[in-house]
Write a protein that holds these residues in place. Sequence first.
Motif, PDB file in Angstrom:
ATOM      1  N   ALA A   1      59.640  48.931  34.560  1.00 31.13           N
ATOM      2  CA  ALA A   1      60.593  49.501  33.604  1.00 31.13           C
ATOM      3  C   ALA A   1      60.753  51.009  33.762  1.00 31.13           C
ATOM      4  N   ARG A   2      61.933  51.472  33.414  1.00 33.61           N
ATOM      5  CA  ARG A   2      62.234  52.894  33.281  1.00 33.61           C
ATOM      6  C   ARG A   2      62.703  53.080  31.847  1.00 33.61           C
ATOM      7  N   ILE A   3      62.234  54.123  31.173  1.00 35.68           N
ATOM      8  CA  ILE A   3      62.504  54.275  29.749  1.00 35.68           C
ATOM      9  C   ILE A   3      63.361  55.507  29.497  1.00 35.68           C
ATOM     10  N   ASN A   4      64.370  55.341  28.651  1.00 37.79           N
ATOM     11  CA  ASN A   4      65.179  56.453  28.165  1.00 37.79           C
ATOM     12  C   ASN A   4      64.874  56.571  26.676  1.00 37.79           C
TER      13      ASN A   4
ATOM     14  N   GLU B   1      65.701  58.983  24.483  1.00 37.97           N
ATOM     15  CA  GLU B   1      66.809  59.419  23.633  1.00 37.97           C
ATOM     16  C   GLU B   1      67.706  58.254  23.238  1.00 37.97           C
ATOM     17  N   ASP B   2      68.003  57.373  24.203  1.00 34.14           N
ATOM     18  CA  ASP B   2      68.862  56.211  23.935  1.00 34.14           C
ATOM     19  C   ASP B   2      68.075  55.016  23.400  1.00 34.14           C
ATOM     20  N   LYS B   3      66.756  55.138  23.388  1.00 37.97           N
ATOM     21  CA  LYS B   3      65.869  54.051  22.951  1.00 37.97           C
ATOM     22  C   LYS B   3      66.139  52.779  23.755  1.00 37.97           C
ATOM     23  N   ARG B   4      66.069  52.964  25.081  1.00 33.65           N
ATOM     24  CA  ARG B   4      66.331  51.850  25.990  1.00 33.65           C
ATOM     25  C   ARG B   4      65.264  51.758  27.071  1.00 33.65           C
ATOM     26  N   VAL B   5      64.994  50.527  27.461  1.00 32.10           N
ATOM     27  CA  VAL B   5      64.119  50.234  28.585  1.00 32.10           C
ATOM     28  C   VAL B   5      65.001  49.595  29.649  1.00 32.10           C
TER      29      VAL B   5
ATOM     30  N   LEU C   1      52.402  53.315  36.044  1.00 30.92           N
ATOM     31  CA  LEU C   1      53.381  53.892  35.134  1.00 30.92           C
ATOM     32  C   LEU C   1      54.189  54.965  35.847  1.00 30.92           C
ATOM     33  N   ASN C   2      55.456  54.688  36.055  1.00 28.94           N
ATOM     34  CA  ASN C   2      56.361  55.637  36.698  1.00 28.94           C
ATOM     35  C   ASN C   2      56.913  56.638  35.692  1.00 28.94           C
ATOM     36  N   ASP C   3      56.878  56.267  34.433  1.00 27.04           N
ATOM     37  CA  ASP C   3      57.403  57.104  33.370  1.00 27.04           C
ATOM     38  C   ASP C   3      56.313  58.079  32.917  1.00 27.04           C
ATOM     39  N   LEU C   4      56.587  59.384  33.060  1.00 23.33           N
ATOM     40  CA  LEU C   4      55.573  60.391  32.717  1.00 23.33           C
ATOM     41  C   LEU C   4      55.211  60.360  31.242  1.00 23.33           C
ATOM     42  N   ASN C   5      56.194  60.142  30.369  1.00 25.04           N
ATOM     43  CA  ASN C   5      55.894  60.071  28.936  1.00 25.04           C
ATOM     44  C   ASN C   5      55.012  58.881  28.625  1.00 25.04           C
ATOM     45  N   LEU C   6      55.324  57.725  29.198  1.00 26.23           N
ATOM     46  CA  LEU C   6      54.509  56.540  28.948  1.00 26.23           C
ATOM     47  C   LEU C   6      53.093  56.742  29.468  1.00 26.23           C
ATOM     48  N   ARG C   7      52.962  57.417  30.598  1.00 28.52           N
ATOM     49  CA  ARG C   7      51.632  57.725  31.138  1.00 28.52           C
ATOM     50  C   ARG C   7      50.869  58.642  30.176  1.00 28.52           C
TER      51      ARG C   7
END
Length: 168
Positions: A72-75, A77-81, A144-150
């Motif tokens: 997954a990639r997470i946005n 601001e848009d609250k989307r995965v 985890l590719n998403d820095l925030n999720l990491r």
Amino acid sequence: MVLYKLDEYYPNYQNEIFDGYNIKNFDVYAQDNKVGSVTNMMIDDEGYFRYFIVDTGFWVFGKKILLPVGMARINYEDKRVYVPVLTKQQVEDLPEFTEDLATDKDYEERVRGVYRPYMTTPTTGFIYGADIYNYRQEPYFYALNDLNLRMYEERLRARRNNSRVNIL
């Protein structure tokens, strides 16, 4: 390894870990189409994020599935995965996730087995037995590719470890 739902593992995750975001309300998109919503996450007993629990709604008969976090990639601001490699066929082939289901090694292997053929990374040389599986074998599922999720995972692990030390 035992898996826990995020809100059971750390009830105050939204405020203390996710900077006020409620990941449970994020919509899930595959190939620019909404395919469902995140209802929870699965965490292993060491505090690592492993899966999103996704309710596919009417897209596939209201089925809940597990989606490995590395896909997954997470946005925020848009609250989307976003999951560009997710297909309707995969969702149909995945074993259904239910709230009372024990997610054991065999169940996880069935989930990975559905996703594996769609991954572009070569997987030769690995043995995929439930008893010998290691999450590091397939980083495209769990890294985890998403820095925030990491960062959220690191916070969760640190706070969870601190609370265990305080209890002792």
